[in-house]
Scaffold this motif. Structure first.
Motif, PDB file in Angstrom:
ATOM      1  N   CYS A 129       0.837  -1.204   0.000  1.00  0.00           N
ATOM      2  CA  CYS A 129       0.000   0.000   0.000  1.00  0.00           C
ATOM      3  C   CYS A 129       0.872   1.255   0.000  1.00  0.00           C
ATOM      4  O   CYS A 129       0.604   2.215  -0.729  1.00  0.00           O
ATOM      5  CB  CYS A 129      -0.931   0.021   1.218  1.00  0.00           C
ATOM      6  N   ALA A 130       1.908   1.232   0.821  1.00  0.00           N
ATOM      7  CA  ALA A 130       2.775   2.404   0.907  1.00  0.00           C
ATOM      8  C   ALA A 130       3.474   2.647  -0.424  1.00  0.00           C
ATOM      9  O   ALA A 130       3.604   3.796  -0.875  1.00  0.00           O
ATOM     10  CB  ALA A 130       3.795   2.226   2.028  1.00  0.00           C
ATOM     11  N   ALA A 131       3.918   1.564  -1.070  1.00  0.00           N
ATOM     12  CA  ALA A 131       4.608   1.726  -2.353  1.00  0.00           C
ATOM     13  C   ALA A 131       3.648   2.300  -3.385  1.00  0.00           C
ATOM     14  O   ALA A 131       4.005   3.205  -4.157  1.00  0.00           O
ATOM     15  CB  ALA A 131       5.154   0.380  -2.830  1.00  0.00           C
ATOM     16  N   LEU A 132       2.408   1.802  -3.386  1.00  0.00           N
ATOM     17  CA  LEU A 132       1.433   2.331  -4.345  1.00  0.00           C
ATOM     18  C   LEU A 132       1.131   3.798  -4.042  1.00  0.00           C
ATOM     19  O   LEU A 132       1.013   4.624  -4.951  1.00  0.00           O
ATOM     20  CB  LEU A 132       0.148   1.496  -4.317  1.00  0.00           C
ATOM     21  N   ALA A 133       1.035   4.117  -2.747  1.00  0.00           N
ATOM     22  CA  ALA A 133       0.794   5.517  -2.375  1.00  0.00           C
ATOM     23  C   ALA A 133       1.941   6.386  -2.865  1.00  0.00           C
ATOM     24  O   ALA A 133       1.729   7.469  -3.428  1.00  0.00           O
ATOM     25  CB  ALA A 133       0.616   5.649  -0.867  1.00  0.00           C
ATOM     26  N   ALA A 134       3.173   5.900  -2.668  1.00  0.00           N
ATOM     27  CA  ALA A 134       4.330   6.671  -3.125  1.00  0.00           C
ATOM     28  C   ALA A 134       4.272   6.867  -4.639  1.00  0.00           C
ATOM     29  O   ALA A 134       4.559   7.953  -5.157  1.00  0.00           O
ATOM     30  CB  ALA A 134       5.621   5.960  -2.732  1.00  0.00           C
ATOM     31  N   ALA A 135       3.854   5.806  -5.335  1.00  0.00           N
ATOM     32  CA  ALA A 135       3.768   5.912  -6.797  1.00  0.00           C
ATOM     33  C   ALA A 135       2.719   6.956  -7.183  1.00  0.00           C
ATOM     34  O   ALA A 135       2.938   7.755  -8.103  1.00  0.00           O
ATOM     35  CB  ALA A 135       3.419   4.557  -7.395  1.00  0.00           C
ATOM     36  N   VAL A 136       1.600   6.965  -6.471  1.00  0.00           N
ATOM     37  CA  VAL A 136       0.548   7.926  -6.806  1.00  0.00           C
ATOM     38  C   VAL A 136       1.001   9.359  -6.474  1.00  0.00           C
ATOM     39  O   VAL A 136       0.707  10.294  -7.222  1.00  0.00           O
ATOM     40  CB  VAL A 136      -0.775   7.573  -6.088  1.00  0.00           C
ATOM     41  N   ILE A 137       1.749   9.507  -5.383  1.00  0.00           N
ATOM     42  CA  ILE A 137       2.292  10.832  -5.065  1.00  0.00           C
ATOM     43  C   ILE A 137       3.222  11.287  -6.188  1.00  0.00           C
ATOM     44  O   ILE A 137       3.122  12.412  -6.704  1.00  0.00           O
ATOM     45  CB  ILE A 137       3.065  10.815  -3.721  1.00  0.00           C
ATOM     46  N   ALA A 138       4.120  10.390  -6.591  1.00  0.00           N
ATOM     47  CA  ALA A 138       5.065  10.743  -7.652  1.00  0.00           C
ATOM     48  C   ALA A 138       4.323  11.093  -8.937  1.00  0.00           C
ATOM     49  O   ALA A 138       4.638  12.084  -9.610  1.00  0.00           O
ATOM     50  CB  ALA A 138       6.039   9.582  -7.893  1.00  0.00           C
TER      51      ALA A 138
END
Ligand code: ATP
Ligand code: MG
Lengths: 284, 259, 286
Positions: A129-138
């Motif tokens: 989830c955190a990795a996906l969140a980071a991807a969405v932030i980027a």
């Protein structure tokens, strides 16, 4: 473990809030029914995996289904503006809950229980989830800098003038709706496989308002402001019992006071502090 | 006829008002055409009909051989129209240079997904700087619209239209809000652009500049066309004098007196 | 249920919607604010009316006091919350209003409790027969009230100084001000009237359901929004027609559409369908 749940909840909330920020913040199209797409993602992923489908396929599936409905709603939204759009999107939210309640295959009022565990363990799920969140932030940060971001900016400010610069406003709005709703669907799928139970109340008007609160408190259109607001507001009820009891009261008061005292939200506060600090530095 | 922009039989009604009644004229390739008429004559409405911001009840508009009167505004712009509006509409959150750069990036904004694939703005920023310099407001590049006086905003509007590399440049009162020197300079710039190949339709109340730079005049009054042709001949026409010059000279004198 | 039953039930519902929606459309017409918190004022009316009835034993007295008191509350509400936001961009007031509404519901929950409160002795519960349909007195009272209050307002708006000032302000505030109309006063009166009507609707809904809960404002509020949009935002006549039409459509829709959509979503299905055909609502604002 407690911290793991907090980080997981934070992560999909950040995705959900940024998905609305894309539509309302970047492209300037208010939506009072965004929870419907969170719900569409959650329900389609839940149906798919309870039926034996793979969790990994459920994520893109949820995005596709939510994005598809987002396309339809976006298309409808092209015909209406401003207050009419606000009410139309609110109506979409009510249509979603009103429809789901009457459908047996969606579990009606009872919802869908027994959603299978993704089977990767708690910590890896949190990391996912955190990795996906980071991807969405980027992705959000990049989008804002790209030419799509400039065009969105123009449309959000004054769509008639954007047209005179050759910008195909309808296609940009549709794109914003599809991207934003697909990401909401992703957040919904992650949510469903975290709580393992979906019911229609989790996607009602109040939820649409809660996610709007995150965007507003963060600062409409600001990526980092919205990330901070979503991270805080999503876990505060888990951290503080008072907040859990009075969550809606606090959301309500927050929405009102941000509009009343600081319409720019956290973003403008951060900027102000930053200006103070850098001002002092150059003065020194 | 090799008119670049050909307007025929355009009628626009607002409620009971005939803003335009069966108006048509041709804008030949390379023309610098002045579109004049007293207040409320229908000049801006004609501009808006050409760009698709109002829908005429009747009429045809052909740009470079393409019938555009049914197309949405952005398509018409991409076929070669550039519009500088009478009431300036800068994007409030963008600096003057960013406003112009957004227009200069028209190739990149043609398609949303292509727009997403590119982030570099260097070329467009340079172009914006050059255009702001051309219209004489290079000093305002980094200012926000709220910080700029009307005379500057008018020229941001013109630079933004130029950034679209239009075949036909539509200018709705670009000189309003400029002092005499600034107005003459901007008019000269328009003449230069015209010499370099841009066809221009110029709406202006500043008659001395219009007579100085335009080689063709179309006169509107009360939604009807009352003159079309060589500036000196049109101005000599008694109908034009009656309908237009009385009012315009009076307001022109008032303006000169005020200046 | 036969058709005349459904029709009459629908009209009664429609009258309640009208009482709520007229206030909402008045506020929109004057200030261009989607006053979502109007629903909170409706709920306040329901609580005050019910508690006063239980306290005094007289429903009529409680009704009048409630309507007037909540009207004044509406004026104060405007002064405190909306007036400072008038010159901000439109979404500011909209979102502030949503925040206020959510907060109000929560305050009711905290003050009055989450469970429902009922009348000690439910008033107007006898039934009488009208046109072959047995109806509760309370339902008849709703219709009478809606006709008297809204009709009375229409007369006042046409005949009195303040009514004329109000209409002038709605059609062109700047012009009205230049004629010496006191805009602030018109706005206060507008909020008084809108809030009083919402309170009247709140008391009547409390009466018909014989219960009041903190969240009772939600559904009618959202529907009232749909109604004023259908009616053409700010158009009072259009709003009245849309309110009655929705009441009737829902009443029939519950029978025929129940398998697909629940009752509360019908309003929005209808709304979205209409907006797709007429993006400015059924009746364009005049
Ligand atoms: N959107 C509109 N709705 C109603 N009437 C309009 C609208 N736009 C223009 N009009 C009317 O149409 C007529 C022509 O107006 P237009 O703005 O085209 O005149 P103009 O020649 O540009 O005048 P000016 O020199 O003052 O700019 C006027 O009577 C005006 O009031
Ligand atoms: Mg004009």
């Amino acid at each position: 473990m407690y911290e793991i749940s907090l980080l997981t909840v934070m992560s999909f909330s950040v995705i959900f809030a940024l998905s609305l920020n894309l539509i309302t913040g970047f492209c300037g199209q208010i939506s009072l029914g965004h929870a419907a797409f969170y719900g569409i993602g959650a329900y389609s992923a839940a149906l798919f995996t309870t039926d034996g489908g793979s969790f990994w396929l459920a994520l893109p599936l949820a995005m596709a289904v939510a994005g598809f409905f987002g396309f339809i709603v976006g298309f409808a939204s092209l015909r209406v503006r401003h207050d009419f759009l606000a009410i139309t999107t609110m109506g979409v939210g009510f249509l979603f809950t009103g429809f789901v309640r009457q459908q047996d295959f969606l579990g009606g009022e009872e919802g869908i229980a027994g959603i299978p565990d993704p089977g990767i363990g708690q910590i890896p799920y949190m990391l996912l989830c955190a990795a996906l969140a980071a991807a969405v932030i980027a992705f959000s940060l990049y989008l804002k800098r790209s030419w799509m971001g400039h065009a969105f900016d123009a449309i959000a400010t004054d769509e008639d003038t954007a047209r005179t610069l050759g910008i195909d406003v309808a296609r940009y709005k549709l794109t914003a709706f599809v991207f934003g709703t697909a990401l909401a669907g992703l957040a919904g799928a992650l949510f469903a496989h975290y709580v393992k139970f979906v019911e229609v109340e989790s996607f009602d008007f109040i939820e649409s308002i809660s996610v709007l609160a995150m965007v507003i408190v963060g600062g409409i259109g600001s990526v980092w402001g919205v990330v901070v607001a979503a991270a805080f507001l999503s876990v505060l009820p888990l951290l503080l019992q008072v907040f859990a009891d009075f969550k809606l009261l606090i959301y309500g008061v927050l929405l009102f006071s941000v509009m009343y005292f600081a319409p720019g939200g956290i973003d403008s506060l951060m900027r102000m502090v930053w200006r103070r600090i850098s001002g002092r530095r150059t003065a020194a | 006829m090799d008119a670049l922009l050909s307007i025929a039989g355009v009628s626009v009604r607002f409620g009971g008002v005939d803003a335009l009644a069966d108006v048509g004229f041709d804008v030949p390739q390379g023309a610098l055409l002045g579109l004049i008429g007293p207040n409320g004559a229908g000049k801006t409405t004609m501009m808006r009909a050409v760009t698709g911001m109002v829908r005429p009840q009747a009429g045809s508009i052909v740009l470079d051989g393409v019938e555009i009167s049914r197309l949405p505004t952005h398509r018409r712009v991409r076929l070669g129209l550039g519009l500088s509006q009478q009431i300036v509409r800068p994007f409030a959150g963008m600096t003057a240079a960013e406003n112009v750069a957004l227009a200069a990036g028209y190739a990149k904004t043609a398609d949303p997904l292509r727009a997403l694939a590119t982030a570099s703005r260097t070329a467009e920023r340079e172009r914006a700087g050059a255009l702001l310099d051309l219209v004489g407001i290079a000093d305002a590049a980094d200012a926000l619209p709220a910080e700029l006086p009307l005379g500057y905003l008018k020229r941001v509007e013109v630079a933004r239209a130029l950034a679209l590399d239009p075949k036909v440049l539509l200018l709705d009162e670009p000189l309003a809000g400029l002092n005499t020197g600034e107005a003459a300079r901007l008019a000269d710039t328009v003449v230069d652009l015209n010499r370099q190949g841009t066809t221009v339709v110029l709406i202006e109340h500043n008659l001395s500049e219009v007579m100085r730079v335009c080689r063709h005049l179309v006169v509107l009054d009360n939604g009807r066309k009352i003159g079309d042709g060589d500036p000196a001949e049109v101005m000599a026409d008694p109908a034009v004098r009656d309908a237009y010059l009385g009012a315009a000279e009076a307001s022109g004198e008032a303006r000169d007196a005020a200046a | 249920m036969n058709y005349s039953d459904l029709l009459i039930q629908g009209l009664v519902e429609g009258c309640i919607y009208a009482l709520i929606a007229v206030g909402l459309t008045l506020v929109y017409g004057l200030l261009r604010i989607l006053h979502i918190a109007h629903a909170g004022i409706f709920t306040l009316g329901a609580y005050v009316g019910l508690l006063l009835t239980n306290e005094t034993g007289s429903f009529a007295a409680a009704f009048v006091i409630t309507v007037v008191a909540v009207g004044f509350f509406g004026m104060a509400f405007y002064r405190l919350f909306y007036e400072p936001l008038l010159d901000k961009p439109p979404h500011v007031a909209l979102i502030a209003s949503i925040g206020l509404f959510v907060a109000m519901e929560e305050i009711y929950r905290i003050v009055f409790g989450a469970t429902s409160i009922s009348f000690l002795a439910p008033p107007l519960k006898d039934t009488v027969e009208v046109a072959g349909v047995r109806l509760e007195e309370g339902r008849i009272a709703v219709v009478v009230l809606a006709v008297v209050l809204i009709g009375g307002l229409a007369v006042l708006a046409g005949r009195t100084r303040i009514g004329i000032a109000w209409r002038a302000t709605v059609s062109d505030a700047a012009m009205a001000e230049s004629f010496g109309i006191d805009l602030a006063r018109v706005r206060y009166i507008n909020f008084f009237v809108a809030s009083a009507l919402a309170a009247a609707a709140g008391v009547m809904v409390a009466l018909l359901l014989n219960q009041v809960i903190p969240t009772m404002g939600g559904v009618p509020a959202y529907k009232a929004l749909a109604i004023i949009v259908l009616g053409g935002l700010g158009n009072v006549k259009g709003t009245l027609i849309a309110a009655l039409a929705l009441g009737v459509i829902e009443s029939f829709g519950t029978i025929y559409l129940d398998r697909v959509l629940d009752r509360d979503a019908i309003a929005f299905a209808f709304l979205i369908a209409i907006l797709m055909i007429r993006p400015q609502g059924l009746f364009i604002r005049r």
